[in-house]
Design a protein around this motif. Structure first.
Motif, PDB file in Angstrom:
ATOM      1  N   CYS A  92      86.655  17.439  51.829  1.00  0.00           N
ATOM      2  CA  CYS A  92      86.821  17.554  52.569  1.00  0.00           C
ATOM      3  C   CYS A  92      87.766  16.552  53.831  1.00  0.00           C
ATOM      4  O   CYS A  92      87.931  15.549  53.535  1.00  0.00           O
ATOM      5  N   GLU A  93      88.846  17.560  54.933  1.00  0.00           N
ATOM      6  CA  GLU A  93      89.896  17.028  55.420  1.00  0.00           C
ATOM      7  C   GLU A  93      89.282  16.530  56.603  1.00  0.00           C
ATOM      8  O   GLU A  93      90.088  16.321  57.610  1.00  0.00           O
ATOM      9  N   CYS A  94      88.009  16.645  56.780  1.00  0.00           N
ATOM     10  CA  CYS A  94      87.443  16.480  58.017  1.00  0.00           C
ATOM     11  C   CYS A  94      87.683  15.268  58.263  1.00  0.00           C
ATOM     12  O   CYS A  94      87.529  14.310  57.446  1.00  0.00           O
ATOM     13  N   ARG A  95      87.244  14.189  59.955  1.00  0.00           N
ATOM     14  CA  ARG A  95      86.957  12.808  59.949  1.00  0.00           C
ATOM     15  C   ARG A  95      86.012  12.820  58.825  1.00  0.00           C
ATOM     16  O   ARG A  95      84.982  13.696  58.427  1.00  0.00           O
ATOM     17  N   PRO A  96      86.295  11.139  57.982  1.00  0.00           N
ATOM     18  CA  PRO A  96      85.077  10.796  57.304  1.00  0.00           C
ATOM     19  C   PRO A  96      84.080  10.454  57.732  1.00  0.00           C
ATOM     20  O   PRO A  96      83.853   9.972  59.365  1.00  0.00           O
ATOM     21  N   MET A  97      82.597  10.790  57.526  1.00  0.00           N
ATOM     22  CA  MET A  97      81.607  10.139  57.904  1.00  0.00           C
ATOM     23  C   MET A  97      81.536   8.790  57.409  1.00  0.00           C
ATOM     24  O   MET A  97      81.362   8.070  56.464  1.00  0.00           O
ATOM     25  N   LEU A  98      80.200   8.239  57.860  1.00  0.00           N
ATOM     26  CA  LEU A  98      79.301   6.747  57.335  1.00  0.00           C
ATOM     27  C   LEU A  98      78.527   6.676  56.243  1.00  0.00           C
ATOM     28  O   LEU A  98      77.932   7.917  56.428  1.00  0.00           O
ATOM     29  N   GLU A 138      70.749  10.279  58.654  1.00  0.00           N
ATOM     30  CA  GLU A 138      70.511  10.507  60.060  1.00  0.00           C
ATOM     31  C   GLU A 138      72.034  11.904  60.478  1.00  0.00           C
ATOM     32  O   GLU A 138      73.020  12.223  60.077  1.00  0.00           O
ATOM     33  N   PRO A 139      71.276  12.837  60.600  1.00  0.00           N
ATOM     34  CA  PRO A 139      71.806  14.320  60.992  1.00  0.00           C
ATOM     35  C   PRO A 139      72.479  14.443  62.531  1.00  0.00           C
ATOM     36  O   PRO A 139      74.172  14.437  62.245  1.00  0.00           O
ATOM     37  N   ALA A 154      83.939  24.091  54.313  1.00  0.00           N
ATOM     38  CA  ALA A 154      85.295  22.954  54.394  1.00  0.00           C
ATOM     39  C   ALA A 154      84.414  22.068  54.823  1.00  0.00           C
ATOM     40  O   ALA A 154      85.475  20.915  55.431  1.00  0.00           O
ATOM     41  N   HIS A 155      83.208  21.776  56.248  1.00  0.00           N
ATOM     42  CA  HIS A 155      82.384  20.960  56.774  1.00  0.00           C
ATOM     43  C   HIS A 155      81.663  20.499  55.482  1.00  0.00           C
ATOM     44  O   HIS A 155      80.363  19.766  55.457  1.00  0.00           O
ATOM     45  N   GLY A 178      81.244  15.661  61.283  1.00  0.00           N
ATOM     46  CA  GLY A 178      80.906  14.380  60.994  1.00  0.00           C
ATOM     47  C   GLY A 178      80.550  13.137  61.440  1.00  0.00           C
ATOM     48  O   GLY A 178      80.885  11.703  61.338  1.00  0.00           O
ATOM     49  N   LEU A 179      79.713  13.113  62.722  1.00  0.00           N
ATOM     50  CA  LEU A 179      79.130  12.419  63.518  1.00  0.00           C
ATOM     51  C   LEU A 179      77.788  11.898  62.640  1.00  0.00           C
ATOM     52  O   LEU A 179      76.821  10.465  62.776  1.00  0.00           O
TER      53      LEU A 179
END
Length: 230
Positions: A92-98, A138-139, A154-155, A178-179
């Protein structure tokens, strides 16, 4: 608008299709004061307001308690009782998630562990393991727990590979923005994060007497009281 400039398509459409009705409606109610221009601009304002409402509804995807409960019920029968083969990050090239701890540590801790329970706590998905650890997911705004057919590959963020019941199953966490968050917590950590000092009784479990007692202790308006998870 400069003299001679054509009306925008939206305005032209309203003029051509609504002007006669506006005049007829206003004149019938107020014969002495038809004011077609007032009615016309009220119609434009109403059209804009409706458009904003439709757009807001189409883009509002924050999962509330019912949506999280639906996720849990959707995956429970396919996940409970299976053993974890691996947990890995999806490309995944999107912002990393926690994710806590790291996926490398998570994978080492949970390999071979059985998922004994899948349930919801407030707006979180809990996958409880035989070891006592639990995934607390947590979604948030756009996260989803999926068994197949993700909205977009991609996500995809995290994949659990599970075995049992004669087949290998993949479980995914998908999140466009990515939240969302994924945590693996031991019993002590879980008690601290999800215990009664942090969260109140569950909405599907609270009794009428408990609800009345809670309302008697607050002067908040009902909407604020409902949103208070303590």
């Amino acid at each position: 608008m400069p003299v001679g400039q054509a009306l925008p398509d939206e305005v032209s459409e309203i003029v051509s299709h609504g002007w006669a009705r506006i005049n007829a409606n206003v004149s019938s109610k107020h014969p002495s004061h038809p004011c077609p221009f007032v009615a016309f601009f009220k119609l434009l304002s109403l059209r804009k307001t409706c458009s904003q409402i439709e757009e807001s509804s189409a883009t509002r995807t924050m999962p509330e308690l019912p949506e999280v409960e639906t996720m849990v019920r959707g995956i429970r029968s396919s996940v409970e009782g299976r053993k974890i083969v691996s947990v890995r990050a999806c490309p995944c090239e999107c912002r990393p998630m926690l994710i806590e701890p790291s996926l490398v540590e998570i994978d080492l801790r949970v390999r071979g562990e059985k998922i004994v329970s899948v349930r919801r706590r407030a707006k979180r998905v809990l996958m409880e393991l035989g070891s006592g650890d639990a995934f607390v997911i947590e979604p948030r705004m756009t996260g989803l727990m999926l068994l197949d057919e993700p909205p977009s590959e991609a996500h995809l963020r995290v994949e659990w590979r599970l075995k049992g019941h004669g087949a290998t199953t993949r479980l995914w966490f998908w999140d466009r923005r990515g939240l969302g968050t994924i945590r693996l917590l031991d019993p002590e950590q879980r008690a601290e994060v999800l215990g009664p000092t942090r969260l109140g009784p569950d909405a599907l479990e609270i009794s009428e007497a408990e609800w009345r007692e809670f309302c008697s202790r607050t002067t908040s308006v009902i909407k604020v009281a409902l949103l208070d998870q303590k």
